[in-house]
Scaffold this motif. Structure first.
Motif, PDB file in Angstrom:
ATOM      1  N   ALA A 181       0.716  -1.498   0.004  1.00  0.00           N
ATOM      2  CA  ALA A 181       0.067   0.156   0.096  1.00  0.00           C
ATOM      3  C   ALA A 181       0.834   1.151  -0.141  1.00  0.00           C
ATOM      4  O   ALA A 181       0.490   2.331  -0.254  1.00  0.00           O
ATOM      5  CB  ALA A 181      -0.949   0.033   1.233  1.00  0.00           C
ATOM      6  N   THR A 182       2.077   1.267   0.295  1.00  0.00           N
ATOM      7  CA  THR A 182       3.036   2.381   0.616  1.00  0.00           C
ATOM      8  C   THR A 182       3.164   3.252  -0.742  1.00  0.00           C
ATOM      9  O   THR A 182       2.698   4.504  -0.653  1.00  0.00           O
ATOM     10  CB  THR A 182       4.599   1.974   0.940  1.00  0.00           C
ATOM     11  N   PRO A 183       3.127   2.692  -2.094  1.00  0.00           N
ATOM     12  CA  PRO A 183       3.004   3.463  -3.096  1.00  0.00           C
ATOM     13  C   PRO A 183       1.985   4.303  -3.328  1.00  0.00           C
ATOM     14  O   PRO A 183       1.855   5.520  -3.814  1.00  0.00           O
ATOM     15  CB  PRO A 183       3.392   2.639  -4.388  1.00  0.00           C
ATOM     16  N   PHE A 184       0.541   3.585  -3.006  1.00  0.00           N
ATOM     17  CA  PHE A 184      -0.597   4.238  -3.025  1.00  0.00           C
ATOM     18  C   PHE A 184      -0.696   5.352  -1.773  1.00  0.00           C
ATOM     19  O   PHE A 184      -1.359   6.531  -2.110  1.00  0.00           O
ATOM     20  CB  PHE A 184      -1.776   3.273  -2.675  1.00  0.00           C
ATOM     21  N   PHE A 185      -0.142   5.333  -0.579  1.00  0.00           N
ATOM     22  CA  PHE A 185       0.038   6.257   0.276  1.00  0.00           C
ATOM     23  C   PHE A 185       0.669   7.395  -0.286  1.00  0.00           C
ATOM     24  O   PHE A 185       0.388   8.653  -0.034  1.00  0.00           O
ATOM     25  CB  PHE A 185       0.505   5.703   1.567  1.00  0.00           C
ATOM     26  N   PHE A 186       1.913   7.126  -1.021  1.00  0.00           N
ATOM     27  CA  PHE A 186       2.966   8.177  -1.460  1.00  0.00           C
ATOM     28  C   PHE A 186       1.944   8.898  -2.358  1.00  0.00           C
ATOM     29  O   PHE A 186       1.823  10.140  -2.667  1.00  0.00           O
ATOM     30  CB  PHE A 186       3.891   7.693  -2.217  1.00  0.00           C
ATOM     31  N   LYS A 187       1.189   8.236  -3.429  1.00  0.00           N
ATOM     32  CA  LYS A 187       0.425   8.829  -4.553  1.00  0.00           C
ATOM     33  C   LYS A 187      -0.573   9.959  -3.855  1.00  0.00           C
ATOM     34  O   LYS A 187      -1.031  10.855  -4.440  1.00  0.00           O
ATOM     35  CB  LYS A 187      -0.299   7.794  -5.405  1.00  0.00           C
ATOM     36  N   ALA A 188      -1.293   9.353  -2.801  1.00  0.00           N
ATOM     37  CA  ALA A 188      -2.199  10.186  -2.134  1.00  0.00           C
ATOM     38  C   ALA A 188      -1.569  11.123  -1.224  1.00  0.00           C
ATOM     39  O   ALA A 188      -2.497  11.789  -0.566  1.00  0.00           O
ATOM     40  CB  ALA A 188      -3.362   9.138  -1.300  1.00  0.00           C
TER      41      ALA A 188
END
Length: 132
Positions: free
Chosen positions: A56-63
């Motif tokens: 999920a970390t890349p999704f957190f960064f994107k958000a």
């Protein structure tokens, strides 16, 4: 009647949240209890949740999400002594409702891993009190 557990998002509550006129940053309180063993992964719930967080970390960064706190409760100072504590608590700040919604709706977001890892959870949108 047995104890009720919650792992998946309530679609009605999610819709109300998504259509809210809330304009401030969004803070989400996550309270989680892990499964002992996750049949789908062959790992413990904690290990599976760790894998969820990794994916999920890349999704957190994107958000543009900020993990404000991730840890384990240790002592019940106010509350029933026989009430079991949550395994972990996670507080995440998002810039907006839409940032959160876009993240969880993004193709490939690993919500299934989160669901597999947990026996029970709470996801609570928190807002600051108005200053006087």
């Amino acid at each position: 009647m047995g104890e009720q557990h919650y792992v998946n998002i309530n679609s009605e509550q999610l819709s109300d949240f998504a259509h809210s006129e809330y304009k401030e940053p969004v803070v989400m309180l996550n309270m989680i209890k892990y499964k002992d063993v996750v049949p789908e992964t062959g790992m413990t719930g904690k290990e599976t949740y760790k894998e969820y967080m990794r994916q999920a970390t890349p999704f957190f960064f994107k958000a543009n999400a900020e993990i404000v706190f991730y840890g384990s409760p240790k002592h019940m100072l106010i509350g029933p002594e026989d009430d079991s504590l949550w395994d972990d608590v996670l507080i995440v700040k998002y810039n907006s409702v839409s940032d959160f919604m876009n993240m969880i709706m993004d193709k490939g977001y690993p919500s299934n891993l989160r669901a597999h890892a947990l026996i029970d959870s709470r996801l609570i949108h928190c807002a600051p009190n108005q200053k006087k």
